[in-house]
Design a protein around this motif. Sequence first.
Motif, PDB file in Angstrom:
ATOM      1  N   GLN A 198     -17.311  14.189 124.421  1.00  0.00           N
ATOM      2  CA  GLN A 198     -17.581  12.804 124.805  1.00  0.00           C
ATOM      3  C   GLN A 198     -18.745  12.726 125.784  1.00  0.00           C
ATOM      4  O   GLN A 198     -18.804  13.493 126.739  1.00  0.00           O
ATOM      5  CB  GLN A 198     -16.323  12.221 125.448  1.00  0.00           C
ATOM      6  N   THR A 244     -18.708   5.513 120.032  1.00  0.00           N
ATOM      7  CA  THR A 244     -17.526   5.771 120.867  1.00  0.00           C
ATOM      8  C   THR A 244     -17.613   7.108 121.595  1.00  0.00           C
ATOM      9  O   THR A 244     -16.846   7.360 122.524  1.00  0.00           O
ATOM     10  CB  THR A 244     -16.237   5.743 120.018  1.00  0.00           C
ATOM     11  N   LEU A 245     -18.559   7.952 121.174  1.00  0.00           N
ATOM     12  CA  LEU A 245     -18.767   9.231 121.857  1.00  0.00           C
ATOM     13  C   LEU A 245     -19.922   9.163 122.843  1.00  0.00           C
ATOM     14  O   LEU A 245     -20.138  10.106 123.605  1.00  0.00           O
ATOM     15  CB  LEU A 245     -19.052  10.341 120.842  1.00  0.00           C
ATOM     16  N   PHE A 263     -15.492   4.535 125.398  1.00  0.00           N
ATOM     17  CA  PHE A 263     -14.777   5.806 125.469  1.00  0.00           C
ATOM     18  C   PHE A 263     -13.275   5.599 125.277  1.00  0.00           C
ATOM     19  O   PHE A 263     -12.683   4.665 125.834  1.00  0.00           O
ATOM     20  CB  PHE A 263     -15.006   6.498 126.809  1.00  0.00           C
ATOM     21  N   HIS A 302     -14.790  17.081 128.311  1.00  0.00           N
ATOM     22  CA  HIS A 302     -14.295  15.781 127.871  1.00  0.00           C
ATOM     23  C   HIS A 302     -14.350  15.781 126.347  1.00  0.00           C
ATOM     24  O   HIS A 302     -15.427  15.696 125.750  1.00  0.00           O
ATOM     25  CB  HIS A 302     -15.143  14.658 128.448  1.00  0.00           C
ATOM     26  N   GLY A 335     -21.463  13.157 120.503  1.00  0.00           N
ATOM     27  CA  GLY A 335     -21.943  13.397 121.848  1.00  0.00           C
ATOM     28  C   GLY A 335     -22.935  14.556 121.963  1.00  0.00           C
ATOM     29  O   GLY A 335     -23.519  14.998 121.002  1.00  0.00           O
ATOM     30  N   ALA A 371     -13.147  14.017 122.839  1.00  0.00           N
ATOM     31  CA  ALA A 371     -12.677  12.732 122.327  1.00  0.00           C
ATOM     32  C   ALA A 371     -12.172  12.814 120.891  1.00  0.00           C
ATOM     33  O   ALA A 371     -11.557  11.871 120.401  1.00  0.00           O
ATOM     34  CB  ALA A 371     -13.788  11.698 122.414  1.00  0.00           C
ATOM     35  N   ASN A 397      -9.197  11.038 126.438  1.00  0.00           N
ATOM     36  CA  ASN A 397      -9.569  12.411 126.126  1.00  0.00           C
ATOM     37  C   ASN A 397      -8.386  13.205 125.577  1.00  0.00           C
ATOM     38  O   ASN A 397      -7.223  12.880 125.826  1.00  0.00           O
ATOM     39  CB  ASN A 397     -10.076  13.113 127.377  1.00  0.00           C
TER      40      ASN A 397
END
Length: 225
Positions: free
Chosen positions: A25, A38-39, A45, A2, A73, A4, A48
Amino acid sequence: MHIAGFQKQSLIDYPGNISSVIFTQGCNFRCGYCHNPTLVLPEYFEANINPNEILTYIKKYQNLLNAVVITGGEPTIHRDLPEFITKLKELGLKVKLDTNGTHPHVLRKLIDAKLIDFVAMDIKHILSLKQYNKSVGNILTKEIFQKVIYSIAMIKQSGLEHEFRTTIVKGLHTIDEIRSLKLQFSPNYKIQNYKPGKTLNPQSLFASFPDEELKLMDQICSITY
């Protein structure tokens, strides 16, 4: 994976190299001072990025790059991380991994397979379960804390380029604690001052260290801004 965020080119994230930076993420910590909510938080989220699109770009412009940095993340929560890094190594690129050290079995696999060239591990606090837990959102168990300790030892013994670093926060760390960390992790230790703004817990009482205290700490260890 994932993913981001993707920075096509960086001159600062992998010392001495021109790198692309991949932001994964999701994270298993909840550090209130984290500047990448946001991560971390699922409710924030964003869509992706297809890993194949990133690989296509890197392959196309690999002559302009020396390396790829994978950060978050927390990258090691993704099961297909080794497979993704293998594809990067097949392009002849160096790989730097940023991690919180909570998945030593993943680190072990990456090190043994020679899939990473540099490891940067975040050290949240002095190695006390109570203090560390306070730094990561009070979600730490004894088992996870032991994994962090094990990862530290593994990285030190790996023979890889590595760095340990701490985001220092007024109200969370003391100068004496930072001095203790420097003594424990020297010569591969850096600190960075907390920056207020968009953080995981904007209601917290966290603050940056003032300039006069930073000058004192600058005598203790290298500071990155």
